[in-house]
Design a protein around this motif. Structure first.
Motif, PDB file in Angstrom:
ATOM      1  N   ASP A  59     -11.164  -0.097  12.518  1.00 52.16           N
ATOM      2  CA  ASP A  59      -9.972  -0.896  12.235  1.00 52.16           C
ATOM      3  C   ASP A  59      -9.967  -1.372  10.795  1.00 52.16           C
ATOM      4  O   ASP A  59      -8.933  -1.397  10.131  1.00 52.16           O
ATOM      5  N   SER A  60     -11.141  -1.740  10.291  1.00 55.77           N
ATOM      6  CA  SER A  60     -11.249  -2.185   8.902  1.00 55.77           C
ATOM      7  C   SER A  60     -10.917  -1.036   7.946  1.00 55.77           C
ATOM      8  O   SER A  60     -10.193  -1.214   6.969  1.00 55.77           O
ATOM      9  N   LEU A  61     -11.447   0.137   8.230  1.00 55.25           N
ATOM     10  CA  LEU A  61     -11.158   1.310   7.408  1.00 55.25           C
ATOM     11  C   LEU A  61      -9.674   1.622   7.430  1.00 55.25           C
ATOM     12  O   LEU A  61      -9.050   1.836   6.391  1.00 55.25           O
ATOM     13  N   ARG A  62      -9.089   1.637   8.612  1.00 55.62           N
ATOM     14  CA  ARG A  62      -7.672   1.940   8.754  1.00 55.62           C
ATOM     15  C   ARG A  62      -6.828   0.908   8.028  1.00 55.62           C
ATOM     16  O   ARG A  62      -5.886   1.253   7.325  1.00 55.62           O
ATOM     17  N   ALA A  63      -7.167  -0.366   8.156  1.00 55.28           N
ATOM     18  CA  ALA A  63      -6.388  -1.423   7.502  1.00 55.28           C
ATOM     19  C   ALA A  63      -6.424  -1.254   5.988  1.00 55.28           C
ATOM     20  O   ALA A  63      -5.402  -1.387   5.318  1.00 55.28           O
ATOM     21  N   GLY A  64      -7.583  -0.964   5.445  1.00 52.23           N
ATOM     22  CA  GLY A  64      -7.703  -0.765   4.000  1.00 52.23           C
ATOM     23  C   GLY A  64      -6.935   0.445   3.533  1.00 52.23           C
ATOM     24  O   GLY A  64      -6.310   0.444   2.488  1.00 52.23           O
ATOM     25  N   THR A  69      -8.685   8.950 -11.154  1.00 54.54           N
ATOM     26  CA  THR A  69      -9.704   8.032 -11.618  1.00 54.54           C
ATOM     27  C   THR A  69     -10.193   7.249 -10.417  1.00 54.54           C
ATOM     28  O   THR A  69      -9.557   7.239  -9.368  1.00 54.54           O
ATOM     29  N   GLU A  70     -11.304   6.590 -10.562  1.00 54.30           N
ATOM     30  CA  GLU A  70     -11.871   5.835  -9.461  1.00 54.30           C
ATOM     31  C   GLU A  70     -10.868   4.820  -8.945  1.00 54.30           C
ATOM     32  O   GLU A  70     -10.190   4.149  -9.699  1.00 54.30           O
ATOM     33  N   GLY A  71     -10.736   4.743  -7.612  1.00 53.61           N
ATOM     34  CA  GLY A  71      -9.859   3.757  -7.010  1.00 53.61           C
ATOM     35  C   GLY A  71      -8.425   4.198  -6.792  1.00 53.61           C
ATOM     36  O   GLY A  71      -7.598   3.408  -6.394  1.00 53.61           O
ATOM     37  N   ARG A  72      -8.095   5.466  -7.049  1.00 57.11           N
ATOM     38  CA  ARG A  72      -6.723   5.919  -6.826  1.00 57.11           C
ATOM     39  C   ARG A  72      -6.386   5.778  -5.350  1.00 57.11           C
ATOM     40  O   ARG A  72      -7.194   6.118  -4.496  1.00 57.11           O
ATOM     41  N   PRO A  73      -5.195   5.342  -5.017  1.00 64.43           N
ATOM     42  CA  PRO A  73      -4.874   5.071  -3.627  1.00 64.43           C
ATOM     43  C   PRO A  73      -4.691   6.285  -2.736  1.00 64.43           C
ATOM     44  O   PRO A  73      -4.903   6.185  -1.549  1.00 64.43           O
ATOM     45  N   PHE A  74      -4.323   7.433  -3.244  1.00 62.29           N
ATOM     46  CA  PHE A  74      -3.991   8.551  -2.373  1.00 62.29           C
ATOM     47  C   PHE A  74      -5.009   9.673  -2.421  1.00 62.29           C
ATOM     48  O   PHE A  74      -4.667  10.826  -2.291  1.00 62.29           O
ATOM     49  N   GLY A  75      -6.264   9.362  -2.624  1.00 62.15           N
ATOM     50  CA  GLY A  75      -7.272  10.387  -2.749  1.00 62.15           C
ATOM     51  C   GLY A  75      -7.457  11.193  -1.485  1.00 62.15           C
ATOM     52  O   GLY A  75      -7.378  10.692  -0.364  1.00 62.15           O
ATOM     53  N   LEU A 124     -10.193  12.500  -0.426  1.00 60.47           N
ATOM     54  CA  LEU A 124     -11.416  12.118   0.263  1.00 60.47           C
ATOM     55  C   LEU A 124     -11.153  10.961   1.222  1.00 60.47           C
ATOM     56  O   LEU A 124     -11.596  10.978   2.375  1.00 60.47           O
ATOM     57  N   SER A 125     -10.403   9.965   0.788  1.00 64.58           N
ATOM     58  CA  SER A 125     -10.073   8.838   1.664  1.00 64.58           C
ATOM     59  C   SER A 125      -9.272   9.294   2.865  1.00 64.58           C
ATOM     60  O   SER A 125      -9.509   8.865   3.988  1.00 64.58           O
ATOM     61  N   LYS A 126      -8.306  10.172   2.626  1.00 66.48           N
ATOM     62  CA  LYS A 126      -7.493  10.671   3.727  1.00 66.48           C
ATOM     63  C   LYS A 126      -8.335  11.469   4.716  1.00 66.48           C
ATOM     64  O   LYS A 126      -8.180  11.332   5.929  1.00 66.48           O
ATOM     65  N   ASP A 164      -8.754  10.652   8.617  1.00 71.96           N
ATOM     66  CA  ASP A 164      -8.443  11.673   9.630  1.00 71.96           C
ATOM     67  C   ASP A 164      -9.621  11.887  10.576  1.00 71.96           C
ATOM     68  O   ASP A 164      -9.446  12.015  11.789  1.00 71.96           O
ATOM     69  N   LEU A 165     -10.826  11.911  10.009  1.00 76.98           N
ATOM     70  CA  LEU A 165     -12.025  12.073  10.834  1.00 76.98           C
ATOM     71  C   LEU A 165     -12.210  10.884  11.766  1.00 76.98           C
ATOM     72  O   LEU A 165     -12.513  11.042  12.953  1.00 76.98           O
ATOM     73  N   ALA A 166     -12.012   9.678  11.244  1.00 75.91           N
ATOM     74  CA  ALA A 166     -12.142   8.472  12.067  1.00 75.91           C
ATOM     75  C   ALA A 166     -11.113   8.466  13.195  1.00 75.91           C
ATOM     76  O   ALA A 166     -11.423   8.088  14.332  1.00 75.91           O
ATOM     77  N   GLN A 167      -9.891   8.905  12.911  1.00 73.47           N
ATOM     78  CA  GLN A 167      -8.858   8.946  13.950  1.00 73.47           C
ATOM     79  C   GLN A 167      -9.192   9.971  15.027  1.00 73.47           C
ATOM     80  O   GLN A 167      -9.001   9.716  16.216  1.00 73.47           O
ATOM     81  N   ALA A 168      -9.709  11.122  14.623  1.00 75.82           N
ATOM     82  CA  ALA A 168     -10.100  12.142  15.601  1.00 75.82           C
ATOM     83  C   ALA A 168     -11.237  11.623  16.479  1.00 75.82           C
ATOM     84  O   ALA A 168     -11.250  11.825  17.702  1.00 75.82           O
TER      85      ALA A 168
END
Length: 164
Positions: free
Chosen positions: A6-11, A112-118, A120-122, A126-130
């Motif tokens: 939930d924390s990951l998803r919220a962020g 650059t570091e911290g970009r919102p749409f990376g 890797l983050s997606k 996706d892995l967490a949701q699966a």
């Protein structure tokens, strides 16, 4: 585990939701107008396409931003085919170039570091949701196989970090 997910998803949701801050709209508009003159709905469509549907600003955020930029002398509007087409002024060049360097649609290899749409983050989300789906509806056998796959993926990721 659920709290962590939930924390990951919220962020992540804060960063890739359909709503962004005013500064984000301004930066996106400036970055696009740096490339070519556009009308408001072109800007909306282009942002949606470049963010692969993760962000579609409303006309209620784009048009007031264009008006504000015009008031500041950063864009001009020209009526063409019953539409206002917006262009950057010479005064907007530096600000538009800075906006383009950090546009929300920049891909991982350019980011650059911290970009919102990376990507890797997606991929992590996706892995967490699966995983959550398997936990909710998967059989005991499917859950065991998922645990093994996740353990292997974790080891492989740490191996990648160790190489570099």
């Amino acid at each position: 585990m659920w709290d962590a997910m939930d924390s990951l998803r919220a962020g992540f949701d804060k960063k890739v939701g359909t709503r962004m801050g005013r500064g984000d709209v301004r930066a996106a508009v400036l970055a696009l107008l740096l490339e070519e003159p556009m009308h408001g709905y072109q800007i909306i469509r282009e942002i949606q396409e470049r963010t692969e549907g993760r962000w579609k600003p409303s006309a209620g955020s784009v048009y007031p931003t264009l008006q504000l930029l015009a008031d500041e002398g950063l864009v001009t509007a020209e009526l063409s085919q019953d539409r206002k087409t917006y262009s950057l002024t010479a005064d907007a060049q530096d600000e538009a170039e800075a906006a383009a360097a950090s546009a929300p649609w920049i891909k991982d290899d350019e980011e650059t570091e911290g970009r919102p749409f990376g990507a890797l983050s997606k991929a992590g989300l996706d892995l967490a949701q699966a995983t959550a789906e398997v936990a909710r509806i998967g059989s005991a056998e499917q859950q065991k196989a998922t645990i093994e796959a996740l353990d292997e993926a974790r080891r492989k990721i740490y191996s990648i970090l160790a190489q570099g």
